[in-house]
Scaffold this active site. Structure first.
Site, PDB file in Angstrom:
ATOM      1  N   ASN A   1     -15.279  22.177  80.319  1.00 10.39           N
ATOM      2  CA  ASN A   1     -15.215  21.249  79.186  1.00 10.39           C
ATOM      3  C   ASN A   1     -14.419  20.034  79.662  1.00 10.39           C
ATOM      4  O   ASN A   1     -13.200  20.091  79.755  1.00 10.39           O
ATOM      5  CB  ASN A   1     -14.514  21.946  78.008  1.00 10.39           C
ATOM      6  CG  ASN A   1     -14.265  21.014  76.837  1.00 10.39           C
ATOM      7  OD1 ASN A   1     -14.773  19.889  76.806  1.00 10.39           O
ATOM      8  ND2 ASN A   1     -13.486  21.475  75.868  1.00 10.39           N
TER       9      ASN A   1
ATOM     10  N   GLU B   1     -10.543  31.114  72.327  1.00 11.46           N
ATOM     11  CA  GLU B   1      -9.545  30.213  72.895  1.00 11.46           C
ATOM     12  C   GLU B   1      -8.313  30.189  71.992  1.00 11.46           C
ATOM     13  O   GLU B   1      -8.302  29.466  70.985  1.00 11.46           O
ATOM     14  CB  GLU B   1     -10.105  28.792  72.994  1.00 11.46           C
ATOM     15  CG  GLU B   1     -11.310  28.671  73.894  1.00 11.46           C
ATOM     16  CD  GLU B   1     -11.477  27.249  74.402  1.00 11.46           C
ATOM     17  OE1 GLU B   1     -11.398  27.054  75.609  1.00 11.46           O
ATOM     18  OE2 GLU B   1     -11.645  26.338  73.576  1.00 11.46           O
TER      19      GLU B   1
ATOM     20  N   LYS C   1     -13.895  17.335  78.181  1.00  9.86           N
ATOM     21  CA  LYS C   1     -13.239  16.613  77.075  1.00  9.86           C
ATOM     22  C   LYS C   1     -13.488  15.101  77.239  1.00  9.86           C
ATOM     23  O   LYS C   1     -14.520  14.723  77.768  1.00  9.86           O
ATOM     24  CB  LYS C   1     -11.764  16.986  77.001  1.00  9.86           C
ATOM     25  CG  LYS C   1     -11.573  18.518  76.956  1.00  9.86           C
ATOM     26  CD  LYS C   1     -10.188  18.961  76.628  1.00  9.86           C
ATOM     27  CE  LYS C   1     -10.155  20.486  76.614  1.00  9.86           C
ATOM     28  NZ  LYS C   1      -8.869  21.031  76.212  1.00  9.86           N
TER      29      LYS C   1
ATOM     30  N   GLY D   1      -8.800  21.719  81.820  1.00  8.94           N
ATOM     31  CA  GLY D   1      -8.155  20.991  82.916  1.00  8.94           C
ATOM     32  C   GLY D   1      -8.728  21.298  84.292  1.00  8.94           C
ATOM     33  O   GLY D   1      -9.023  20.379  85.077  1.00  8.94           O
TER      34      GLY D   1
ATOM     35  N   SER E   1      -5.956  27.426  79.559  1.00  5.53           N
ATOM     36  CA  SER E   1      -5.185  27.392  80.809  1.00  5.53           C
ATOM     37  C   SER E   1      -5.705  28.384  81.851  1.00  5.53           C
ATOM     38  O   SER E   1      -4.942  28.989  82.598  1.00  5.53           O
ATOM     39  CB  SER E   1      -3.694  27.633  80.530  1.00  5.53           C
ATOM     40  OG  SER E   1      -3.193  26.595  79.712  1.00  5.53           O
TER      41      SER E   1
ATOM     42  N   HIS F   1     -14.650  23.648  68.815  1.00  5.82           N
ATOM     43  CA  HIS F   1     -13.472  23.610  69.681  1.00  5.82           C
ATOM     44  C   HIS F   1     -12.235  23.317  68.830  1.00  5.82           C
ATOM     45  O   HIS F   1     -12.300  22.554  67.869  1.00  5.82           O
ATOM     46  CB  HIS F   1     -13.642  22.540  70.761  1.00  5.82           C
ATOM     47  CG  HIS F   1     -12.579  22.634  71.805  1.00  5.82           C
ATOM     48  ND1 HIS F   1     -11.326  22.108  71.616  1.00  5.82           N
ATOM     49  CD2 HIS F   1     -12.567  23.243  73.014  1.00  5.82           C
ATOM     50  CE1 HIS F   1     -10.590  22.386  72.686  1.00  5.82           C
ATOM     51  NE2 HIS F   1     -11.321  23.067  73.551  1.00  5.82           N
TER      52      HIS F   1
ATOM     53  N   GLU G   1      -9.791  21.478  69.222  1.00 10.57           N
ATOM     54  CA  GLU G   1      -9.449  20.053  69.061  1.00 10.57           C
ATOM     55  C   GLU G   1     -10.305  19.402  67.980  1.00 10.57           C
ATOM     56  O   GLU G   1      -9.844  18.510  67.267  1.00 10.57           O
ATOM     57  CB  GLU G   1      -9.602  19.331  70.418  1.00 10.57           C
ATOM     58  CG  GLU G   1      -8.465  19.716  71.362  1.00 10.57           C
ATOM     59  CD  GLU G   1      -8.841  19.710  72.835  1.00 10.57           C
ATOM     60  OE1 GLU G   1      -9.865  19.107  73.205  1.00 10.57           O
ATOM     61  OE2 GLU G   1      -8.084  20.329  73.622  1.00 10.57           O
TER      62      GLU G   1
ATOM     63  N   GLY H   1      -4.496  23.853  77.262  1.00 10.00           N
ATOM     64  CA  GLY H   1      -3.838  22.681  77.850  1.00 10.00           C
ATOM     65  C   GLY H   1      -2.333  22.803  77.950  1.00 10.00           C
ATOM     66  O   GLY H   1      -1.630  21.829  78.196  1.00 10.00           O
TER      67      GLY H   1
HETATM   68  P1  PGA Z   1      -7.610  24.153  79.238  1.00  5.68           P
HETATM   69  O1  PGA Z   1      -8.657  23.849  78.079  1.00  5.68           O
HETATM   70  O2  PGA Z   1      -8.322  24.984  80.274  1.00  5.68           O
HETATM   71  O3  PGA Z   1      -7.193  22.810  79.770  1.00  5.68           O
HETATM   72  O4  PGA Z   1      -6.477  24.901  78.626  1.00  5.68           O
HETATM   73  C1  PGA Z   1      -9.568  24.833  77.647  1.00  5.68           C
HETATM   74  C2  PGA Z   1     -10.432  24.255  76.540  1.00  5.68           C
HETATM   75  O5  PGA Z   1      -9.915  23.479  75.739  1.00  5.68           O
HETATM   76  O6  PGA Z   1     -11.638  24.557  76.443  1.00  5.68           O
END
Ligand code: PGA
Length: 255
Positions: free
Chosen positions: A9, A170, A11, A238, A216, A98, A100, A176
Site C-alpha cells: 500500500n 490491521e 499510500k 512503509g 509495521s 483502510h 486512514e 506506521g
Molecule cells: P505500515 O502500514 O506497514 O507502514 O504499518 C500498513 C498499512 O497501513 O496498510
C-alpha cells in the site's frame, strides 16, 4: 488451498516517475527471485494505475490495485474515482476501509458496505481492512469491534460475492508506528475472523478466505507472522516503498 498474498500500500507517496521506477525494479526482482505460488499486489495512487498495469503485463505473479473507490457508480461527484474507471485500466484489486480512510475521511461500516458492493459489481477484488484502535484494545473491545466491522461491512454479501474478498486485519496501533502485533496477538484475531466467517458462510468458505496481517510488517518480522496458521500474507505500508524490503517479504512464501 487459499491464496497467499503480499500487498503493498503505497499510500500518498511517490510521484509518477518515482512510482514507475520503483515498480519496474520490483517486478524484475519478483520475476527473478519469487519461486512460490504467492501473488504480489501493488496498490498505488490512481495516477500510476494505468502505467503499472501496462508494465506488469507478462508478470503473472504481480497484480495492481487502487487504494479506494467511490460508493456511487458514476455521476456528479467532482474529484472522485469510480470502481468502473479503476477496472477499465486493468487494475484487479481495491483496498477498502483502510483505517486512514475510516479515521481521516469518516468512512463508516455502512459506507464501506456500499463501496464493497460497487467494487464487486465492477469485478474488482476488495482488500477489506478491519482492525481496532489502541483504546479499543486496552478496553478489551477488540473482538467486538472486529465482529461488527465484518457484520456491518461485508456480511450482507451473498456467498458467491463474499468469496471474492481478501480480508486484511490491521490493528490501528500497529500501522506506521514500528510496533507490530506479536505473532500470537495477530494469530488470535485471524483465527477469530475465520471462525466468524465460518459461522456466517460455512467452514469451506472460511478455509478458502485469504486473511492478511498489516501493521509495521517488515522483512524481519514477516517470517514469524506468516508462519501462523491463519495468516495468509500481509498488507505492507512503509516497507512497500523499498523494492528490496517488499520483495523480501513476498519471498517469505517461496517454496
Ligand atoms: P505500515 O502500514 O506497514 O507502514 O504499518 C500498513 C498499512 O497501513 O496498510
Amino acid at each position: 488451498m487459499r491464496k497467499k498474498i503480499v500487498a503493498g500500500n503505497w499510500k500518498m507517496n511517490l510521484d509518477y516517475n518515482e512510482g514507475l521506477s520503483l515498480f519496474s525494479e520490483m517486478i524484475n526482482m519478483i520475476r527473478d527471485e519469487v519461486t512460490g505460488k504467492q501473488e504480489a499486489v501493488v496498490c498505488s495512487p490512481f495516477i500510476h494505475l494505468h502505467s503499472l498495469v501496462q508494465l506488469s503485463k507478462g508478470y503473472d505473479k504481480v497484480s495492481v490495485g487502487a487504494q479506494n473507490a467511490y460508493q456511487a457508480e458514476s455521476g456528479a461527484y467532482t474529484g472522485e474515482i469510480s470502481a468502473k474507471m479503476i477496472k477499465s485500466v486493468g487494475a484487479e484489486y481495491v483496498i477498502l476501509g483502510h483505517s486512514e480512510r475510516r479515521q481521516y475521511f469518516g468512512e463508516t461500516n455502512d459506507l464501506l458496505a456500499k463501496k464493497t458492493d460497487v467494487a464487486l459489481k465492477n469485478d474488482l477484488k476488495p482488500i477489506f481492512c478491519i482492525g481496532e484502535t489502541l483504546q479499543e484494545r486496552e478496553a478489551n473491545q477488540h473482538f467486538g469491534i472486529i465482529k461488527s466491522q465484518l457484520q456491518e461491512g461485508v456480511f450482507h454479501l451473498e456467498e458467491d460475492q463474499f468469496v471474492k474478498l481478501v480480508i486484511a486485519y490491521e490493528p490501528v496501533w500497529a500501522i506506521g508506528t514500528g510496533v507490530t502485533a506479536s505473532s500470537d496477538q495477530a494469530q488470535e484475531i485471524h483465527a477469530f475472523i475465520r471462525i466468524e466467517i465460518a459461522a456466517k458462510y460455512g467452514q469451506e468458505v472460511a478455509n478458502n478466505t485469504t486473511i492478511l496481517y498489516g501493521g509495521s510488517c517488515n522483512p524481519k518480522n514477516a517470517p514469524e507472522l506468516f508462519a501462523q496458521p491463519d495468516i495468509d500474507g500481509g498488507l505492507i505500508g512503509g516497507a512497500s516503498l523499498k523494492s528490496r524490503d517488499f520483495v523480501d517479504i513476498v519471498k517469505v512464501f517461496n517454496q
